[in-house]
Design an enzyme around this catalytic site. Sequence first.
Site, PDB file in Angstrom:
ATOM      1  N   TYR A   1      47.195  39.285  38.445  1.00 57.68           N
ATOM      2  CA  TYR A   1      47.096  40.047  39.685  1.00 57.68           C
ATOM      3  C   TYR A   1      46.487  39.203  40.794  1.00 57.68           C
ATOM      4  CZ  TYR A   1      42.007  40.740  39.387  1.00 57.68           C
ATOM      5  OH  TYR A   1      40.646  40.548  39.347  1.00 57.68           O
TER       6      TYR A   1
ATOM      7  N   GLU B   1      29.705  32.442  37.177  1.00 58.27           N
ATOM      8  CA  GLU B   1      30.140  33.120  38.400  1.00 58.27           C
ATOM      9  C   GLU B   1      29.701  34.563  38.338  1.00 58.27           C
ATOM     10  OE1 GLU B   1      34.425  32.997  38.539  1.00 58.27           O
ATOM     11  OE2 GLU B   1      34.603  33.496  36.422  1.00 58.27           O
TER      12      GLU B   1
ATOM     13  N   ARG C   1      56.147  46.780  20.950  1.00 60.75           N
ATOM     14  CA  ARG C   1      54.847  46.134  20.787  1.00 60.75           C
ATOM     15  C   ARG C   1      54.901  45.018  19.748  1.00 60.75           C
ATOM     16  NH1 ARG C   1      50.066  46.090  18.034  1.00 60.75           N
ATOM     17  NH2 ARG C   1      48.171  45.929  19.294  1.00 60.75           N
TER      18      ARG C   1
ATOM     19  N   LYS D   1      44.027  34.404  36.613  1.00 53.74           N
ATOM     20  CA  LYS D   1      43.589  35.706  37.136  1.00 53.74           C
ATOM     21  C   LYS D   1      44.357  36.821  36.426  1.00 53.74           C
ATOM     22  CE  LYS D   1      42.309  37.874  41.545  1.00 53.74           C
ATOM     23  NZ  LYS D   1      40.848  37.833  41.333  1.00 53.74           N
TER      24      LYS D   1
ATOM     25  N   ARG E   1      48.096  30.677  43.946  1.00 54.37           N
ATOM     26  CA  ARG E   1      47.348  30.937  42.722  1.00 54.37           C
ATOM     27  C   ARG E   1      48.127  31.874  41.797  1.00 54.37           C
ATOM     28  NH1 ARG E   1      41.329  33.260  43.152  1.00 54.37           N
ATOM     29  NH2 ARG E   1      42.482  35.095  43.855  1.00 54.37           N
TER      30      ARG E   1
END
Length: 283
Positions: A33, A179, A100, A147, A52
């Site tokens: 995301y 962070e 799955r 991310k 990114r």
Amino acid sequence: MSRIVYLNGDYLPEEEAKVSVFDRGFLMADGVYEVTSVLDGKLLEFEGHLKRLERSLSELDMDKPEGFDDLLEIHRELVKRNDVEQGGVYLQITRGAADRDFVYPKDAKPTLVLFTQSKPLLDTPAAANGISVIFADDIRWGRRDIKTVQLLYPSMCKMMAKAAGADDAWLVEDGFVTEGSSNNAYIVKGNKIITRGLSNDILHGITRASLLKYASEAQMEIEERNFTPDEARDADEAFISSASTFVMPVVKVDGSVIGDGTPGAVSKRLREIYVDESRKRAI
């Protein structure tokens, strides 16, 4: 009036937007995301977020979805349709729906979702008064530079902070701050800005990159290195950066008051510079 969202080629009222229960974003957190801030109805740092995003997809061997080449137009259309002056556009891509299985499916069609969130970014109490952070063990996976949507532990850290009467958490691994739970972390000592260098250990913040560039242009001294919790407690100033907070002063770290307990000169100046420069470059 409900928001208009974008889902796989369609603009829909949020109540009508549906994703399969077999989507791997839901079953496996198999998705990435980005969040692009909106100021004055314009997008900030869009190119950096797009770059990114492409890197995240590549690192996970995930195909680009249909509509990828139109993302700027889609962002702008959502901002327009939802009348967003300040806030952000959330974008998520998953590997798509498939039975799955831990093995990546061969023929799944990626899912692309975008929606807006309106909220104040500039004149907020947090920006005026600063925030407080606690320390928490960093037990996340080792590829924080990607991310992904697997955000359970950051959510847990924010709840730990809330339970402790603080606003956020700084994560600590092997004796050093990595962070924040959803942001990059900085301290200031003797007018020197100190922040951890880029690696797989932290997210390569888009705001971080621009902020350090602007700080360098303003002749501010920067040192990219690991710093300890004790250094943070003893700092002259501290702050965080992210797409939604820009530069946010930190006035208390793990119970220790930083400086005089109010936002410091360096963080306030950096916030001013970042907002001014971002507005000039907004699209």
